[in-house]
Design an enzyme around this catalytic site. Structure first.
Site, PDB file in Angstrom:
ATOM      1  N   HIS A 171      16.793  23.130 -25.850  1.00 14.84           N
ATOM      2  CA  HIS A 171      17.290  24.414 -26.357  1.00 14.84           C
ATOM      3  C   HIS A 171      18.505  24.881 -25.547  1.00 14.84           C
ATOM      4  O   HIS A 171      19.550  25.228 -26.111  1.00 14.84           O
ATOM      5  CB  HIS A 171      16.166  25.453 -26.276  1.00 14.84           C
ATOM      6  N   GLU A 172      18.366  24.875 -24.218  1.00 10.95           N
ATOM      7  CA  GLU A 172      19.468  25.332 -23.364  1.00 10.95           C
ATOM      8  C   GLU A 172      20.633  24.339 -23.383  1.00 10.95           C
ATOM      9  O   GLU A 172      21.794  24.744 -23.238  1.00 10.95           O
ATOM     10  CB  GLU A 172      18.961  25.533 -21.936  1.00 10.95           C
TER      11      GLU A 172
ATOM     12  N   HIS B 237      22.817  25.314 -26.270  1.00  7.91           N
ATOM     13  CA  HIS B 237      23.664  26.458 -25.943  1.00  7.91           C
ATOM     14  C   HIS B 237      24.834  26.037 -25.056  1.00  7.91           C
ATOM     15  O   HIS B 237      25.979  26.447 -25.274  1.00  7.91           O
ATOM     16  CB  HIS B 237      22.841  27.521 -25.208  1.00  7.91           C
TER      17      HIS B 237
END
Length: 484
Positions: free
Chosen positions: A146-147, A150
């Site tokens: 997820h990170e 980003h």
């Protein structure tokens, strides 16, 4: 529930770490060196919270952000579209889940709870403590991906990334949307990848493990209905439940469900083998109205019923007899009526049926080359008594649990990464959905609602509604899991 000893150990470990941290920070001698040591390793400690920051992945992120710019542009644009759809879909899903939870609170039907797509997870309640390692590793992997999404999206949009913390300067709403949607987009991609790997696992393991030959027993619960000298053992391959073929775990579950929802099967027995002494016992009614005829509490005898053959001028009548169960059912065909036996045997045969309590079934479990395991009880009890896998090792040195580990881990990744994609898409304060919604409103309402404060007010009320919806789902879901 979670074992008390485990809770005590976890609490004691946290208290010891926090106490040591407090003593070192208050020490005039070691304070400076200790804080320097923490800072050099990117560690931050607080009660029940450890935070780690690192710059070791920055080069990797920067490299990923420079790979094929056109492909990355299409990739993150796809993520933008998915993020908008996911934000709307997550709200619909939460509304449906809340309706199901409220319906479950007003009924005792367990099927309603099993139909929910989202459920609150409480270790020791609806998450086995034996699978906590799967849970936390899958959660860590989902969070890192997820990170990563980003970070790469931010670097591609010329936004500075510092130790997994993202500083967003003045950007166009479209750029913001790509960055904010990248996390849930990569969680969705990870979920699909894990699902594909799970689906193709038989192909990947084909050189080492075979499938389709039966369900392999990997664990037998001690003291359960499947345990014992003539029960199942680790390494046994179940191929049949009565006349229902078992080619894998799915067949095992479907066969048990079928047997529990259909009348008890009977067995074809030659009339010549029926001994008159078996019918000497006096039948009596159980509390539920069913008939029993074995009063000797024997573990080897079972009450059977059958239609006794009579002469031409006599009426047929039902007879109950206490028979040696293994002798009666070994090597015999299943039947429903006497006609089923006559169709497959030249000798005179009758269909004898176990006389059992309601919901109870007699089941022959075939696991060659051993003799049948005979089960008497509620079929779901047999399902929970053993753990099975579809994968049978081709070589003796291969471990039985390797496919089980891969299957279980992939299922957790699918569940947790998918859940992160859904929950983070919700327009809720402090989640990705907050920034996704703000960027979307700035991109779409700037010409309709020209006043920035009015746009922010619209966004605030939408975020308040989404936060309330998510909080209601979590609160009621937690209450349902812990209260029942």
């Amino acid at each position: 529930m979670i074992p008390v000893s485990l809770l005590v150990c976890v609490m004691a470990a946290w208290c010891a770490v926090y106490l040591a941290d407090t003593l070192l920070r208050s020490s005039a001698t070691h304070r400076i060196s200790y804080e320097s040591w923490l800072a050099s390793r990117g560690l931050m400690l607080s009660p029940f919270h450890v935070r780690w920051q690192t710059t070791m992945f920055n080069r990797l992120f920067a490299y990923c952000a420079r790979i094929n710019p056109h492909a990355l542009y299409l990739w993150f644009n796809s993520g933008l579209v998915f993020g908008i759809i996911a934000m709307l879909g997550s709200v619909v899903l939460l509304i449906k889940t809340l309706q199901q939870t409220l319906a479950q609170m007003t009924t005792d039907n367990p099927r309603i709870g099993g139909q929910q797509a989202l459920q609150v997870v409480v270790p020791g309640v609806n998450l086995p403590t034996s699978q906590l390692a799967y849970f936390f590793i899958a959660l860590l992997l989902s969070g890192v991906i997820h990170e990563l999404g980003h970070a790469v999206a931010a670097l591609r949009e010329q936004v500075r990334v510092n130790e997994f913390s993202m500083f967003v300067f003045v950007l166009y709403p479209g750029q913001q949307l790509r960055i904010f949607c990248a996390g849930v987009w990569h969680n969705f991609v990870l979920c699909i990848a894990a699902l594909a790997f799970l689906f193709l696992l038989p192909v990947f393991l084909f050189p080492m493990y075979s499938t389709g030959a039966g369900a392999l027993v990997t664990e037998v619960v001690q003291g359960s209905a499947a345990d014992g000298p003539r029960g199942l053992s680790v390494g046994d391959i179940v191929t049949k439940l009565e006349d229902c073929p078992v080619r894998g775990v799915e067949d095992w579950s479907s066969c048990l469900s079928h047997l529990s929802h259909t009348p008890q099967t009977g067995y074809c027995v030659a009339v010549a083998s029926l001994q008159p002494s078996w019918a000497h016992g006096r039948p009596f009614k159980r509390l539920d109205g069913t008939i029993d005829c074995c009063s000797n509490n024997s573990l080897t005898d079972l009450c059977f019923s059958y239609i006794k053959p009579q002469g031409k001028n006599s009426q047929e009548r039902e007879v109950y007899a206490c028979m040696p169960v293994r002798k009666i059912v070994t090597g015999t065909r299943v039947c429903r009526t006497d006609d089923d036996c006559a169709a497959h045997s030249h000798a005179s045969s009758v269909c004898v049926t176990p006389s059992l309590e309601n919901q109870t079934r007699f089941i022959r479990v075939t696991h060659p080359p051993n003799t049948h395991m005979l089960f008497v009880g509620y079929p779901p009890h047999l399902q929970y008594a053993v753990s099975l896998t579809n994968f049978v090792p081709r070589f003796g040195f291969l471990h039985l649990d390797l496919p089980v580990f891969l299957e279980t881990f992939c299922k957790y990744v699918v569940s947790l990464s998918g859940a992160l994609a859904v929950v983070n898409s919700v327009p809720c304060f402090a989640l990705d959905g907050q920034w996704m919604l703000n960027a979307l409103l700035e991109a779409t309402l700037v010409t309709v609602v020209t006043d920035r404060q009015k746009r922010e007010l619209i966004g605030f009320f939408l975020l308040l509604a989404g936060s309330t919806l998510l909080a209601a789902n979590v609160a009621l879901g937690l209450w349902m899991v812990t209260a029942r």
